[in-house]
Design a protein around this motif. Structure first.
Motif, PDB file in Angstrom:
ATOM      1  N   VAL A 162       0.852  -1.193   0.000  1.00  0.00           N
ATOM      2  CA  VAL A 162       0.000   0.000   0.000  1.00  0.00           C
ATOM      3  C   VAL A 162       0.888   1.243   0.000  1.00  0.00           C
ATOM      4  O   VAL A 162       1.694   1.420   0.911  1.00  0.00           O
ATOM      5  CB  VAL A 162      -0.931   0.039   1.222  1.00  0.00           C
ATOM      6  CG1 VAL A 162      -1.817   1.284   1.173  1.00  0.00           C
ATOM      7  CG2 VAL A 162      -1.783  -1.216   1.300  1.00  0.00           C
ATOM      8  N   PRO A 163       0.773   2.115  -0.974  1.00  0.00           N
ATOM      9  CA  PRO A 163       1.605   3.334  -1.010  1.00  0.00           C
ATOM     10  C   PRO A 163       1.350   4.215   0.207  1.00  0.00           C
ATOM     11  O   PRO A 163       0.240   4.262   0.754  1.00  0.00           O
ATOM     12  CB  PRO A 163       1.153   4.033  -2.301  1.00  0.00           C
ATOM     13  CG  PRO A 163       0.470   2.981  -3.101  1.00  0.00           C
ATOM     14  CD  PRO A 163      -0.131   2.012  -2.133  1.00  0.00           C
ATOM     15  N   TYR A 164       2.395   4.940   0.608  1.00  0.00           N
ATOM     16  CA  TYR A 164       2.271   5.841   1.749  1.00  0.00           C
ATOM     17  C   TYR A 164       1.137   6.846   1.541  1.00  0.00           C
ATOM     18  O   TYR A 164       0.383   7.155   2.463  1.00  0.00           O
ATOM     19  CB  TYR A 164       3.577   6.611   1.955  1.00  0.00           C
ATOM     20  CG  TYR A 164       4.734   5.779   2.454  1.00  0.00           C
ATOM     21  CD1 TYR A 164       4.529   4.575   3.109  1.00  0.00           C
ATOM     22  CD2 TYR A 164       6.045   6.221   2.273  1.00  0.00           C
ATOM     23  CE1 TYR A 164       5.598   3.821   3.569  1.00  0.00           C
ATOM     24  CE2 TYR A 164       7.123   5.484   2.739  1.00  0.00           C
ATOM     25  CZ  TYR A 164       6.897   4.283   3.382  1.00  0.00           C
ATOM     26  OH  TYR A 164       7.956   3.556   3.840  1.00  0.00           O
ATOM     27  N   ALA A 165       1.042   7.394   0.339  1.00  0.00           N
ATOM     28  CA  ALA A 165       0.041   8.431   0.074  1.00  0.00           C
ATOM     29  C   ALA A 165      -1.366   7.918   0.337  1.00  0.00           C
ATOM     30  O   ALA A 165      -2.215   8.641   0.869  1.00  0.00           O
ATOM     31  CB  ALA A 165       0.169   8.931  -1.362  1.00  0.00           C
ATOM     32  N   LEU A 166      -1.612   6.656  -0.030  1.00  0.00           N
ATOM     33  CA  LEU A 166      -2.931   6.080   0.194  1.00  0.00           C
ATOM     34  C   LEU A 166      -3.211   5.932   1.684  1.00  0.00           C
ATOM     35  O   LEU A 166      -4.321   6.237   2.158  1.00  0.00           O
ATOM     36  CB  LEU A 166      -3.044   4.722  -0.501  1.00  0.00           C
ATOM     37  CG  LEU A 166      -4.374   3.975  -0.301  1.00  0.00           C
ATOM     38  CD1 LEU A 166      -5.548   4.826  -0.779  1.00  0.00           C
ATOM     39  CD2 LEU A 166      -4.338   2.636  -1.031  1.00  0.00           C
ATOM     40  N   LYS A 167      -2.225   5.495   2.453  1.00  0.00           N
ATOM     41  CA  LYS A 167      -2.425   5.304   3.893  1.00  0.00           C
ATOM     42  C   LYS A 167      -2.657   6.649   4.591  1.00  0.00           C
ATOM     43  O   LYS A 167      -3.515   6.759   5.472  1.00  0.00           O
ATOM     44  CB  LYS A 167      -1.228   4.573   4.500  1.00  0.00           C
ATOM     45  CG  LYS A 167      -1.086   3.141   3.992  1.00  0.00           C
ATOM     46  CD  LYS A 167       0.132   2.451   4.558  1.00  0.00           C
ATOM     47  CE  LYS A 167      -0.093   1.984   5.978  1.00  0.00           C
ATOM     48  NZ  LYS A 167       1.039   1.179   6.482  1.00  0.00           N
ATOM     49  N   VAL A 168      -1.906   7.662   4.198  1.00  0.00           N
ATOM     50  CA  VAL A 168      -2.115   8.992   4.778  1.00  0.00           C
ATOM     51  C   VAL A 168      -3.497   9.522   4.391  1.00  0.00           C
ATOM     52  O   VAL A 168      -4.210  10.113   5.216  1.00  0.00           O
ATOM     53  CB  VAL A 168      -1.013   9.970   4.322  1.00  0.00           C
ATOM     54  CG1 VAL A 168      -1.347  11.396   4.751  1.00  0.00           C
ATOM     55  CG2 VAL A 168       0.340   9.550   4.890  1.00  0.00           C
ATOM     56  N   GLY A 169      -3.902   9.286   3.147  1.00  0.00           N
ATOM     57  CA  GLY A 169      -5.231   9.711   2.706  1.00  0.00           C
ATOM     58  C   GLY A 169      -6.329   9.030   3.497  1.00  0.00           C
ATOM     59  O   GLY A 169      -7.313   9.671   3.891  1.00  0.00           O
ATOM     60  N   VAL A 170      -6.177   7.725   3.747  1.00  0.00           N
ATOM     61  CA  VAL A 170      -7.158   6.994   4.547  1.00  0.00           C
ATOM     62  C   VAL A 170      -7.233   7.579   5.954  1.00  0.00           C
ATOM     63  O   VAL A 170      -8.326   7.754   6.523  1.00  0.00           O
ATOM     64  CB  VAL A 170      -6.804   5.490   4.599  1.00  0.00           C
ATOM     65  CG1 VAL A 170      -7.630   4.775   5.665  1.00  0.00           C
ATOM     66  CG2 VAL A 170      -7.028   4.842   3.241  1.00  0.00           C
TER      67      VAL A 170
END
Length: 336
Positions: free
Chosen positions: A304-312
């Motif tokens: 899972v890309p970092y950007a996706l986790k931060v967005g979540v």
């Protein structure tokens, strides 16, 4: 009782009797859950006062109209408050609790929540600033189980190793371990606030200080994005839950230690529905946070890309705040 005294007796109590009668009309014509905890407690309080007024009136006057009204009010109050209630909890009741009661209580106690959040943020600012000024402070501020000599080395190990969570069973097992720690921290925040007020605030500041120190350590080691991606998804629920537990402790502590004109028992009885609601909601948020921390949060950038986790994380935090503090309360058209 002389006529003037009787008039004064009625005049000083008339508004309370009218309020009790208005609440009883709602209670008798609506489903039990419609009244809500706050109005139910108000009804109970006014019923007890009316019983005292009736005893006084019986002792000092034979005014038939007054005695008839007070007998009617206390009789209706008794029948409503002490009627037999259905046993068990329905899914509809649980739904109403989370749909209406939880947001209403959090909006009612927003000042306690703001105070608890401020304490955590002050601590985080102190810890973050201290480590930025001197990285050696991290060893003093961060508990040993969370301290990493080299955040960059830890991140490299995580990102180059197989995923820590490879199955649903592993995720469930890991989540169960996390629940224990989350409950311990939340219970301490609540208990210290409820028993001492200042102790709850200090504990939240201390908790925030080591969280801020950890964030600064990762930032200085140039792996700050990893930290926010790793902690963010579950932290968006876990950290507010700790704040909410602390806020519930402050509400209870204020009733216990600063009851004002009420007795401690009366103040605690008035505060208890809000405290109980906040702690039940906190428990639910901790369960959700533990599930996320034991699964999604553990996935590395390989999956899972970092950007996706931060967005979540940002979406979860936004939804939580909107649910608790911006959701409109249930309309009460026609209700007192």
């Amino acid at each position: 009782m002389q006529p003037m005294e009787l008039q004064r007796f009625i005049a000083t109590r008339q508004a309370r009797w009218d309020r009790l009668e208005s609440l009883l009309r709602v209670a008798e014509s609506s489903p039990p859950a419609e009244l809500g905890r706050v109005r139910l407690l108000t009804l109970l309080h006014l019923y007890r006062i009316a019983c005292s007024d009736l005893n006084q009136a019986r002792a000092f006057t034979a005014n038939a109209a007054l005695l008839r009204r007070l007998n009617d009010l206390t009789g209706r109050g008794y029948r409503f408050l002490y009627r037999e209630r259905p046993r068990g909890v329905s899914l509809a009741a649980v739904g109403r609790f989370f749909r209406w009661q939880v947001p209403a209580v959090f909006q009612q106690e927003r000042r306690a929540v703001a105070a608890a959040a401020a304490a955590l943020l002050i601590g985080a600012t102190i810890g973050f600033s201290a480590v930025l000024m001197d990285p050696a402070y991290a060893r003093d501020l961060v508990p040993a189980q969370f301290f990493a000599d080299s955040p960059a080395a830890r991140v490299h190990h995580i990102e180059t190793s197989p995923e820590r969570i490879a199955s649903l069973q592993e995720a469930a097992s890991f989540s169960a371990d996390l629940y224990t720690n989350n409950i311990r921290v939340s219970f301490l925040a609540f208990a210290l606030g409820a028993l001492t007020l200042a102790g709850g605030v200090i504990y939240l500041i201390w908790t925030g200080s080591w969280l801020g120190a950890i964030a600064a350590s990762y930032l200085l080691d140039e792996v700050g994005l990893f930290f926010f991606a790793w902690v963010g998804p579950h932290g968006a629920l876990e950290l507010p839950a700790i704040v909410f537990a602390g806020a519930a402790g402050l509400v209870a502590g204020h009733a216990l230690l600063l009851p004002g004109e009420l007795t401690r028992g009366s103040a605690l009885r008035q505060a208890w529905p809000a405290v109980w609601t906040m702690m039940l909601a906190t428990a639910a948020f901790l369960v959700l946070a533990g599930g996320i921390e034991g699964s999604f949060s553990q996935l590395s950038a390989q999956t899972v890309p970092y950007a996706l986790k931060v967005g979540v994380a940002l979406v979860l935090l936004g939804l939580l705040l909107a649910y608790l503090f911006w959701m409109r309360q249930r309309p009460r058209t026609g209700h007192p």
